[in-house]
Design a protein around this motif. Structure first.
Motif, PDB file in Angstrom:
ATOM      1  N   ILE A  69       0.773  -1.240   0.023  1.00  0.00           N
ATOM      2  CA  ILE A  69      -0.005   0.091  -0.115  1.00  0.00           C
ATOM      3  C   ILE A  69       0.752   1.244  -0.066  1.00  0.00           C
ATOM      4  O   ILE A  69       0.677   2.244  -0.623  1.00  0.00           O
ATOM      5  CB  ILE A  69      -1.001   0.005   1.165  1.00  0.00           C
ATOM      6  N   SER A  70       1.858   1.286   0.929  1.00  0.00           N
ATOM      7  CA  SER A  70       2.821   2.466   0.768  1.00  0.00           C
ATOM      8  C   SER A  70       3.472   2.826  -0.608  1.00  0.00           C
ATOM      9  O   SER A  70       3.638   3.898  -1.079  1.00  0.00           O
ATOM     10  CB  SER A  70       3.922   2.391   1.962  1.00  0.00           C
ATOM     11  N   SER A  71       3.901   1.592  -1.361  1.00  0.00           N
ATOM     12  CA  SER A  71       4.610   1.716  -2.478  1.00  0.00           C
ATOM     13  C   SER A  71       3.561   2.606  -3.423  1.00  0.00           C
ATOM     14  O   SER A  71       3.953   3.187  -4.127  1.00  0.00           O
ATOM     15  CB  SER A  71       4.997   0.562  -3.189  1.00  0.00           C
ATOM     16  N   VAL A  72       2.332   1.999  -3.503  1.00  0.00           N
ATOM     17  CA  VAL A  72       1.164   2.291  -4.305  1.00  0.00           C
ATOM     18  C   VAL A  72       0.888   3.816  -3.894  1.00  0.00           C
ATOM     19  O   VAL A  72       0.767   4.843  -5.026  1.00  0.00           O
ATOM     20  CB  VAL A  72       0.263   1.576  -4.248  1.00  0.00           C
ATOM     21  N   VAL A  73       0.876   4.319  -2.683  1.00  0.00           N
ATOM     22  CA  VAL A  73       0.480   5.690  -2.115  1.00  0.00           C
ATOM     23  C   VAL A  73       1.811   6.530  -2.551  1.00  0.00           C
ATOM     24  O   VAL A  73       1.419   7.778  -3.177  1.00  0.00           O
ATOM     25  CB  VAL A  73       0.331   5.466  -0.791  1.00  0.00           C
ATOM     26  N   ILE A  74       3.104   6.108  -2.566  1.00  0.00           N
ATOM     27  CA  ILE A  74       4.113   6.877  -2.933  1.00  0.00           C
ATOM     28  C   ILE A  74       3.956   7.247  -4.545  1.00  0.00           C
ATOM     29  O   ILE A  74       4.379   8.308  -4.793  1.00  0.00           O
ATOM     30  CB  ILE A  74       5.462   6.076  -2.403  1.00  0.00           C
ATOM     31  N   TYR A  75       3.714   6.137  -5.264  1.00  0.00           N
ATOM     32  CA  TYR A  75       3.850   6.332  -6.732  1.00  0.00           C
ATOM     33  C   TYR A  75       2.363   7.334  -6.963  1.00  0.00           C
ATOM     34  O   TYR A  75       2.653   8.081  -7.949  1.00  0.00           O
ATOM     35  CB  TYR A  75       3.386   4.971  -7.283  1.00  0.00           C
ATOM     36  N   TYR A  76       1.551   7.322  -6.134  1.00  0.00           N
ATOM     37  CA  TYR A  76       0.373   8.101  -6.402  1.00  0.00           C
ATOM     38  C   TYR A  76       0.645   9.454  -5.864  1.00  0.00           C
ATOM     39  O   TYR A  76       0.162  10.416  -6.729  1.00  0.00           O
ATOM     40  CB  TYR A  76      -0.872   7.659  -5.436  1.00  0.00           C
ATOM     41  N   SER A  77       1.422   9.668  -4.999  1.00  0.00           N
ATOM     42  CA  SER A  77       1.911  11.038  -4.575  1.00  0.00           C
ATOM     43  C   SER A  77       2.600  11.761  -5.720  1.00  0.00           C
ATOM     44  O   SER A  77       2.444  12.884  -5.769  1.00  0.00           O
ATOM     45  CB  SER A  77       2.592  11.157  -3.428  1.00  0.00           C
ATOM     46  N   LYS A  78       3.369  11.166  -6.807  1.00  0.00           N
ATOM     47  CA  LYS A  78       4.076  11.537  -7.716  1.00  0.00           C
ATOM     48  C   LYS A  78       3.378  12.654  -8.482  1.00  0.00           C
ATOM     49  O   LYS A  78       3.523  13.673  -8.856  1.00  0.00           O
ATOM     50  CB  LYS A  78       5.092  10.675  -8.415  1.00  0.00           C
ATOM     51  N   GLY A  79       1.841  12.241  -8.588  1.00  0.00           N
ATOM     52  CA  GLY A  79       0.997  12.960  -9.279  1.00  0.00           C
ATOM     53  C   GLY A  79       0.139  13.953  -8.536  1.00  0.00           C
ATOM     54  O   GLY A  79      -0.108  15.094  -9.038  1.00  0.00           O
ATOM     55  N   TYR A  80      -0.245  13.503  -7.315  1.00  0.00           N
ATOM     56  CA  TYR A  80      -1.042  14.040  -6.548  1.00  0.00           C
ATOM     57  C   TYR A  80      -0.260  15.465  -5.993  1.00  0.00           C
ATOM     58  O   TYR A  80      -0.861  16.733  -5.883  1.00  0.00           O
ATOM     59  CB  TYR A  80      -1.542  13.528  -5.514  1.00  0.00           C
ATOM     60  N   MET A  81       0.924  15.272  -5.613  1.00  0.00           N
ATOM     61  CA  MET A  81       1.574  16.271  -4.981  1.00  0.00           C
ATOM     62  C   MET A  81       2.780  17.046  -5.995  1.00  0.00           C
ATOM     63  O   MET A  81       3.993  17.225  -5.553  1.00  0.00           O
ATOM     64  CB  MET A  81       2.596  15.848  -3.859  1.00  0.00           C
ATOM     65  N   VAL A  82       2.397  17.076  -7.212  1.00  0.00           N
ATOM     66  CA  VAL A  82       3.285  17.378  -8.303  1.00  0.00           C
ATOM     67  C   VAL A  82       3.684  18.943  -8.177  1.00  0.00           C
ATOM     68  O   VAL A  82       4.766  19.381  -8.602  1.00  0.00           O
ATOM     69  CB  VAL A  82       2.549  17.327  -9.616  1.00  0.00           C
ATOM     70  N   SER A  83       2.732  19.736  -7.739  1.00  0.00           N
ATOM     71  CA  SER A  83       3.050  21.192  -7.269  1.00  0.00           C
ATOM     72  C   SER A  83       3.861  21.457  -5.994  1.00  0.00           C
ATOM     73  O   SER A  83       4.084  22.732  -5.949  1.00  0.00           O
ATOM     74  CB  SER A  83       1.938  22.088  -7.693  1.00  0.00           C
ATOM     75  N   GLU A  84       4.107  20.433  -5.372  1.00  0.00           N
ATOM     76  CA  GLU A  84       4.698  20.880  -4.075  1.00  0.00           C
ATOM     77  C   GLU A  84       6.190  20.861  -4.269  1.00  0.00           C
ATOM     78  O   GLU A  84       6.702  20.213  -4.983  1.00  0.00           O
ATOM     79  CB  GLU A  84       4.299  19.512  -3.199  1.00  0.00           C
ATOM     80  N   MET A  85       6.595  21.959  -3.781  1.00  0.00           N
ATOM     81  CA  MET A  85       8.047  22.326  -3.630  1.00  0.00           C
ATOM     82  C   MET A  85       8.713  21.533  -2.881  1.00  0.00           C
ATOM     83  O   MET A  85      10.059  21.051  -3.376  1.00  0.00           O
ATOM     84  CB  MET A  85       8.230  23.690  -2.992  1.00  0.00           C
ATOM     85  N   ASN A  86       8.323  20.984  -1.779  1.00  0.00           N
ATOM     86  CA  ASN A  86       9.083  20.014  -0.866  1.00  0.00           C
ATOM     87  C   ASN A  86       8.614  18.578  -1.030  1.00  0.00           C
ATOM     88  O   ASN A  86       8.291  17.907  -0.031  1.00  0.00           O
ATOM     89  CB  ASN A  86       8.827  20.439   0.857  1.00  0.00           C
ATOM     90  N   LEU A  87       8.565  18.328  -2.071  1.00  0.00           N
ATOM     91  CA  LEU A  87       8.086  16.748  -2.383  1.00  0.00           C
ATOM     92  C   LEU A  87       9.063  15.707  -1.677  1.00  0.00           C
ATOM     93  O   LEU A  87       8.685  14.577  -1.200  1.00  0.00           O
ATOM     94  CB  LEU A  87       7.853  16.376  -3.911  1.00  0.00           C
ATOM     95  N   ASN A  88      10.374  15.866  -1.857  1.00  0.00           N
ATOM     96  CA  ASN A  88      11.396  15.045  -1.165  1.00  0.00           C
ATOM     97  C   ASN A  88      10.880  14.986   0.263  1.00  0.00           C
ATOM     98  O   ASN A  88      10.958  13.794   0.831  1.00  0.00           O
ATOM     99  CB  ASN A  88      12.828  15.467  -1.509  1.00  0.00           C
ATOM    100  N   ARG A  89      10.820  16.064   0.750  1.00  0.00           N
ATOM    101  CA  ARG A  89      10.717  16.069   2.203  1.00  0.00           C
ATOM    102  C   ARG A  89       9.447  15.214   2.605  1.00  0.00           C
ATOM    103  O   ARG A  89       9.358  14.338   3.598  1.00  0.00           O
ATOM    104  CB  ARG A  89      10.630  17.331   2.919  1.00  0.00           C
ATOM    105  N   PHE A  90       8.466  15.239   1.927  1.00  0.00           N
ATOM    106  CA  PHE A  90       7.023  14.720   1.921  1.00  0.00           C
ATOM    107  C   PHE A  90       7.166  13.121   1.905  1.00  0.00           C
ATOM    108  O   PHE A  90       6.820  12.352   2.760  1.00  0.00           O
ATOM    109  CB  PHE A  90       6.038  14.966   0.891  1.00  0.00           C
ATOM    110  N   ILE A  91       8.080  12.676   0.750  1.00  0.00           N
ATOM    111  CA  ILE A  91       8.256  11.307   0.582  1.00  0.00           C
ATOM    112  C   ILE A  91       9.310  10.884   1.495  1.00  0.00           C
ATOM    113  O   ILE A  91       8.790   9.631   2.245  1.00  0.00           O
ATOM    114  CB  ILE A  91       9.051  11.119  -0.654  1.00  0.00           C
ATOM    115  N   ILE A  92      10.427  11.547   2.294  1.00  0.00           N
ATOM    116  CA  ILE A  92      11.019  10.838   3.273  1.00  0.00           C
ATOM    117  C   ILE A  92       9.980  10.539   4.330  1.00  0.00           C
ATOM    118  O   ILE A  92      10.369   9.736   5.252  1.00  0.00           O
ATOM    119  CB  ILE A  92      12.283  11.842   3.683  1.00  0.00           C
ATOM    120  N   LEU A  93       9.150  11.746   4.742  1.00  0.00           N
ATOM    121  CA  LEU A  93       8.340  11.615   6.058  1.00  0.00           C
ATOM    122  C   LEU A  93       7.378  10.333   5.891  1.00  0.00           C
ATOM    123  O   LEU A  93       7.205   9.487   6.926  1.00  0.00           O
ATOM    124  CB  LEU A  93       7.430  13.001   6.188  1.00  0.00           C
ATOM    125  N   VAL A  94       6.847  10.149   4.596  1.00  0.00           N
ATOM    126  CA  VAL A  94       6.117   8.949   4.228  1.00  0.00           C
ATOM    127  C   VAL A  94       6.784   7.653   4.742  1.00  0.00           C
ATOM    128  O   VAL A  94       6.640   6.629   5.327  1.00  0.00           O
ATOM    129  CB  VAL A  94       5.397   8.930   3.118  1.00  0.00           C
TER     130      VAL A  94
END
Length: 576
Positions: A69-94
């Motif tokens: 589920i977490s792998s699928v959610v991270i792949y989903y986040s790539k599209g959902y959080m595309v305008s996020e400046m701190n996407l790397n920080r978000f992925i590391i937190l997840v």
């Protein structure tokens, strides 16, 4: 490292980890193996610091689901959080969040369980306040403070288990279950699980945590944070069977299930409706555990994880397309504009309702038949079946608002399914939502359950589901027979919509009187008598005295007296 590459690396790592766990789990379950590993980190004066790992079919299967589920959610986040400046920080937190959960899953040791448990609480706070606004800060504070109560209970378990010479709890479950210390340990474990899995009276943080980004909600509400309490009780289940407190938990879990089902019918926020449905399913898992069926609770935990993650992902795409609008009254007719998302949403909702041969059916139907078979009282029996009907109720209401009704937002919005990365991740979960129920049923239970009941009792699930579906249709406001105007009276809806006033009780209700008392103490004592008799009062007295003495010290009195004598001498001279 750019944004996309860290998403892909995390996705492939977790997906591969999930596949490896699946292979090991199949080997372990077929050969009935358990692996207990101890790694000695250091020894100091004959005291060892040891890291213990327990690998059995349950921990491996749960790790497989969490990492998938977490792998699928991270792949989903790539599209959902595309305008996020701190996407790397978000992925590391997840990733930190997932690793905390994995540490909790594989730990037979209460210390390492506490590390994973506390890691979940801390990282969930960081994720809830990710969008930095006042609503997120309040929700994050409520979440972390509610979970701190559970952390304190785990700390007290650590203290009570010092009597045994080791914190590896699995050695003592069978042997010491009638010992007073173990009874205290089990009471604390139940309290900790109630806070983490948001049972009454700790329920208010779960809908509040919806302030987090939607991918986080999909992860939190399916397989990580809220399921940690259920998983802990499954591991400690041998201790809990004969306890009086566990009967009390059965009542609280049943009430949580009922309260969440009712509140979801009065809610208009899309994410909060799905959060309340999670709360209802958590109540179901906890009540099944209280009846002494840990494998059945684990089975429902896994099937629920799949369709609930999918449900949140569908809600995320809809909110994204609606320009961050979450009110279902503005939505409608989205099946024309977002057909693939609507397909996923409908199937995950039907799986949630327990429609035959989808994932939710296998676990929910078995649970309700075992409830009918058990010697429970009528109140618990009614809570179970009413909650099942309410699940159908709010699901049909949600589908009527989203799919059937008219589109109520401004027509300037262009609704289309833009990101095929998000859709492909959803289809992976869609596949699992359809097949995971039967696949787990064959794997977890080595022999088929045959529950023999009278015909009407056997069909009771279908009866309450059909009544719930009819009620959902009637209250959705899409027809001339809408009964909204009858049930939405102000006082009733206020009580039911606000989760029986639990959010008010756990936030403003708790703090208001203390703050009011503090304000009065400040006014009366700190800025009143205390000031008058100490600081300001003493200052005024000394100041007045100093002014008085200053007059004397300036010799003004002598000057006045001397001038008076001079005037008297002058007058006498004139008179002479």
């Amino acid at each position: 490292m750019n944004k996309v590459s860290i998403c892909f690396i995390s996705f492939f790592f977790l997906f591969f980890f999930s596949f490896v766990n699946f292979m090991f789990m199949m080997y372990f379950i077929m050969n009935n193996k358990v692996l207990f590993l101890e790694w000695e980190i250091m020894t100091l004066n004959s005291s060892m610091v040891v890291m213990s790992i327990l690998l059995d079919w349950m921990s491996l299967l749960f790790m497989m689901f969490v990492s998938l589920i977490s792998s699928v959610v991270i792949y989903y986040s790539k599209g959902y959080m595309v305008s996020e400046m701190n996407l790397n920080r978000f992925i590391i937190l997840v990733l930190l969040f997932v690793f905390s959960m994995i540490l909790l899953i594989i730990s037979p040791n209460i210390i390492s369980i506490f590390l994973g448990w506390d890691g979940l609480g801390l990282v969930s706070y960081c994720l809830v306040i990710f969008y930095q606004n006042m609503k997120s800060f309040n929700a994050g504070m409520l979440t972390v403070l509610s979970n701190r109560l559970g952390d304190v209970c785990i700390l007290m378990v650590v203290a009570w288990m010092m009597n045994y010479g080791s914190w590896n709890y699995i050695f003592y479950l069978e042997l010491m279950k009638n010992d007073l210390s173990m009874m205290m340990v089990s009471s604390m474990v139940i309290m900790a699980a109630m806070t983490k899995s948001a049972q009454i009276p700790f329920s208010s943080w779960l809908p509040a945590a919806m302030a987090a980004p939607t991918p986080v909600s999909a992860l939190v509400h399916s397989s990580t944070l809220v399921t940690a309490g259920v998983y802990l009780l499954i591991r400690f289940n041998l201790l809990l069977i004969n306890m009086l407190f566990i009967k009390f938990l059965l009542l609280l879990a049943g009430l949580t299930m009922f309260m969440a089902g009712i509140s979801a019918n009065y809610e208009f926020d899309l994410k909060k409706i799905i959060a309340l449905s999670t709360l209802s399913q958590l109540g179901l898992m906890m009540s099944v555990l209280s009846m002494g069926f840990p494998n059945l609770a684990f089975f429902h935990l896994l099937t629920h994880a799949m369709f609930k993650a999918l449900l949140f992902m569908c809600a995320g795409i809809i909110i994204h397309m609606m320009n961050d609008m979450q009110d279902i009254r503005f939505m409608g007719g989205i099946s024309f504009y977002l057909p693939l998302t609507s397909l996923c949403l409908n199937i995950s909702n039907l799986a949630l309702c327990g429609i035959p041969f989808l994932a939710g059916f296998y676990s929910k139907d078995l649970i309700l038949e075992l409830v009918s078979l058990s010697n429970l009282n009528l109140f618990i029996f009614l809570l179970y079946y009413l909650s099942t009907g309410l699940t159908m109720f709010y699901t049909i209401r949600l589908l009527m608002y989203l799919m059937i009704g008219d589109y109520n937002l401004m027509c300037i919005f262009n609704l289309y399914e833009e990101d095929y990365g998000m859709l492909s991740s959803m289809f992976m979960l869609l596949f699992m939502s359809v097949i995971s129920g039967s696949f787990l049923m064959w794997m977890i239970f080595s022999y088929p359950f045959m529950v023999y009941l009278p015909f009407n009792l056997k069909m009771l699930v279908i009866y309450v589901s059909l009544i719930g579906a009819l009620m959902g249709f009637l209250v959705s406001g899409m027809n001339i027979y809408s009964v909204n105007k009858f049930i939405m009276t102000y006082n009733i809806s206020n009580f039911l919509c606000l989760m029986w006033f639990l959010p008010s009780l756990s936030t403003y209700g708790v703090s208001y009187y203390f703050l009011y008392l503090g304000q009065n103490l400040l006014k009366i004592i700190d800025m009143g008598w205390s000031e008058y008799y100490s600081g300001q009062g003493m200052y005024n007295i000394i100041k007045n005295y100093s002014i008085f003495y200053n007059i004397y010290q300036l010799n003004n009195f002598k000057v006045y007296l001397f001038s008076f004598v001079l005037w008297m001498i002058l007058m006498m001279l004139i008179m002479i």
